[in-house]
Design an enzyme around this catalytic site. Structure first.
Site, mmCIF file in Angstrom:
data_model
loop_
_atom_site.group_PDB
_atom_site.id
_atom_site.type_symbol
_atom_site.label_atom_id
_atom_site.label_comp_id
_atom_site.label_asym_id
_atom_site.label_seq_id
_atom_site.Cartn_x
_atom_site.Cartn_y
_atom_site.Cartn_z
ATOM 1 N N LYS A 180 0.885 -1.183 0.000
ATOM 2 C CA LYS A 180 0.000 0.000 0.000
ATOM 3 C C LYS A 180 0.911 1.218 0.000
ATOM 4 O O LYS A 180 1.445 1.612 1.036
ATOM 5 C CB LYS A 180 -0.878 -0.023 1.266
ATOM 6 C CG LYS A 180 -2.240 0.611 1.108
ATOM 7 C CD LYS A 180 -2.217 2.083 0.822
ATOM 8 C CE LYS A 180 -1.995 2.923 2.048
ATOM 9 N NZ LYS A 180 -1.808 4.364 1.734
ATOM 10 N N GLU A 256 9.365 1.143 11.157
ATOM 11 C CA GLU A 256 10.388 2.182 10.959
ATOM 12 C C GLU A 256 9.651 3.512 11.073
ATOM 13 O O GLU A 256 8.877 3.875 10.183
ATOM 14 C CB GLU A 256 11.033 2.047 9.574
ATOM 15 C CG GLU A 256 11.714 0.721 9.310
ATOM 16 C CD GLU A 256 13.043 0.556 10.050
ATOM 17 O OE1 GLU A 256 13.501 1.523 10.701
ATOM 18 O OE2 GLU A 256 13.607 -0.543 9.995
ATOM 19 N N CYS A 290 13.558 10.791 7.299
ATOM 20 C CA CYS A 290 13.523 10.361 8.698
ATOM 21 C C CYS A 290 14.863 10.553 9.381
ATOM 22 O O CYS A 290 14.941 10.698 10.586
ATOM 23 C CB CYS A 290 13.089 8.910 8.781
ATOM 24 S SG CYS A 290 14.204 7.792 7.924
ATOM 25 N N GLU A 392 8.735 16.072 15.887
ATOM 26 C CA GLU A 392 9.191 15.906 14.506
ATOM 27 C C GLU A 392 8.375 16.835 13.597
ATOM 28 O O GLU A 392 7.144 16.759 13.563
ATOM 29 C CB GLU A 392 8.998 14.452 14.053
ATOM 30 C CG GLU A 392 9.502 14.222 12.638
ATOM 31 C CD GLU A 392 9.167 12.828 12.108
ATOM 32 O OE1 GLU A 392 8.001 12.395 12.210
ATOM 33 O OE2 GLU A 392 10.087 12.170 11.575
#
Ligand code: NAD
Ligand code: 6OD
Length: 488
Positions: A180, A256, A290, A392
């Site tokens: 996906k 992750e 990331c 973040e």
């Protein structure tokens, strides 16, 4: 502009129109609609999982690792033969500049198929001979067997690179996959279906369903009882939802997740290298990576000089036409994401930030003013508990703070709910040996940033994830061991 381009689901070796709605795929460089994408419903996801299940029992399930490795090399060849198509598709979905896409991300994605083909091929079977109490012996043969149907839920920031990092090891271990891709970046996953077919990967081994997360293809896939393991890259909050979904049926899960990575610059560093490296670490991919450094700690004697140099480098970064080879920074992924990043810019000002570079929307002219561009931004002066320092942002924003000694900086870096990476700039090797292992992260770079060999494991501590993918670590997730103990 409207488009005639349509992106379909890829189920059981065929492009299939989903039973859901059509949604728009927008190029964030100029706001143009580049494709209409067919959303998969629960029934479509079920068809994809069923196809993947059937494929496990078909010719694919009978292949040995050598044969799967040969097919993976063909997939890599197929991607590189269509490099222009993959580059164009990735750029249209993300607005990324040409050079890093063509020279970096797409070839690195193709490389995943080669690396995992070889790792799968050469990883030896474990074998132990044990002495039994009655004086006889037993031979333990540890087979690696596939988990079954793997669901791969992917993000939008390095779409093809992160997707292939899941698909290649899953396939070399003999699994089948249902992918996906992010709703923002469906194109390269769809193109890969064509390459898989041309390479001779059997029907049903690689499937793609398009759509969103909750109440859409993402949720339908992760909650489908036919899925045996789930690999996810994305936000920490989404990871938590996926972990809950994986709990039903006690399925394996690899996560992750997000990061709030720190750079640490000591006064004894190679100053020019540290400025250049931290410019990349803060602003590469418009900060949507990331591994990016949104926090930077600089030893006090060089603090002011470093801030000045980094601000100058940030102001010098070239934005604009992604097709221009000189362009270094593209837009954010969407206007919606830009609103989020602008929100942090406002919060930073309210928290007393001094803005040394950027801080707003650049004027790039038509057609780019219709896109989702934002300036590389450098702040100082915020407290450690300010939202822009702690959370973040996933944009081109970095906060720089001074520090006085090693203990202090270690505590500052580790005081985070995340723990993905850290980057250390120093010439003192003793310090590297002391400090690097004490940082609560999955990867520490020393005197460079984002140089990861595809054969090494990668993943985060704390809220940055569970498990390691990359190299032989991927085999541990995408297969299970079965010990056959034979008395001799
Ligand atoms: P996201 O979590 O919003 O979405 C990722 C994927 O999950 C998308 O395909 C989305 O449709 C799907 N999804 C969302 N909700 C879901 C649900 N409830 N069930 C199933 N699927 C669902 O992340 P994003 O915005 O696409 O990516 C950016 C984030 O990814 C950042 O936080 C970044 O740090 C993280 N990231 C981490 C790594 C890493 O290796 N640690 C790498 C890249 C990106
Ligand atoms: O390419 C890599 O090695 C890597 N770890 C990329 C991760 C990117 C996250 O956004």
């Amino acid at each position: 502009m409207t488009t005639n381009r349509r992106i379909l689901n890829f189920i059981d070796g065929r492009c299939v129109e989903g039973r859901g709605r059509w949604f728009e795929d927008i190029n964030p460089a100029d706001g143009e609609v580049v494709a209409e994408v067919s959303e998969a419903t629960a029934a479509d996801v079920d068809a994809a999982v069923s196809a993947a299940k059937r494929a496990l029992a078909g010719p694919w399930g009978k292949l040995g690792v050598e044969e799967r490795a040969a097919l993976l090399h063909k997939v890599a060849d197929g991607i590189m033969a269509r490099l222009d198509d993959f580059v164009a598709a990735e750029m249209a979905d993300t607005g990324k500049p040409l050079m890093p896409t063509r020279m970096g991300e797409i070839p690195r994605a193709a490389g995943q198929f080669r690396v995992f083909a070889e790792i799968g091929r050469v990883t030896p079977m474990e074998m132990f001979e044990s002495a039994m109490p009655d004086g006889r012996r037993a031979l333990n043969l540890v087979h690696r067997v596939p988990r079954g149907v793997v669901a791969a839920i992917c993000p939008w920031n390095l779409p093809f690179m992160l997707l292939t990092w899941k698909v290649a090891p899953a396939l070399i271990c003999g699994n089948t996959v249902v992918v996906k891709p992010s709703e923002e970046t469906p194109a390269t996953a769809a193109l890969l279906g064509e390459v898989m077919t041309a390479a001779g990967i059997p029907e049903g081994v690689y499937n793609v369903v398009h759509g969103f997360g909750p109440d859409s293809a993402g949720e339908f896939l992760t909650t489908h009882e036919g899925v045996d393991a789930i690999t996810f890259t994305g936000e920490t909050k989404t990871g938590e939802a996926i972990m809950r979904a994986a709990a039903v049926g006690t399925r394996g899960v690899s996560l992750e997740l997000g990061g709030k990575n720190a750079g640490i610059v000591f006064a004894d560093c190679d100053f020019a290298a540290a400025v250049a490296g931290e410019t990349k670490a803060a602003f590469h991919n418009c900060g949507q990576i990331c591994l990016g450094n949104e926090r930077l700690y600089v030893e006090r004697p060089i603090f002011e000089r470093f801030v000045e140099a980094l601000a100058e480098a940030a102001r010098g970064l070239r934005m604009g036409d992604p097709m221009d080879k000189a362009t270094q920074i593209g837009p954010l992924i969407s206007r919606q994401h830009r609103e989020k990043v602008l929100g942090y810019m406002e919060q930073a000002r309210a928290a007393g930030a001094e803005v040394h570079a950027g801080g707003g929307i650049p004027a790039l002219g038509d057609p780019f003013d219709r896109g989702a561009w934002i300036e590389p931004t450098l702040w100082t002066g915020m407290a450690e508990d300010a939202a822009a320092v702690r959370e973040e942002i996933f944009g081109p924003c970095v906060h720089v703070a001074p520090f006085d000694d090693e203990d202090e900086v270690r505590a500052l870096v580790n005081d985070s709910p995340y723990g993905l990476t850290a980057t250390l700039w120093t010439r003192d090797l003793d310090r590297v040996h002391r400090l690097a292992p004490a940082l609560e992260v999955g990867v520490v770079w020393v005197n460079d940033w984002m140089v990861r060999d595809l054969r090494t494991g990668f993943g985060g501590a704390k809220g940055s994830g569970i498990g390691r993918e990359g190299g032989v670590h991927s085999l541990h997730f995408y297969s299970e061991t079965r010990n056959v103990c034979i008395r001799t």
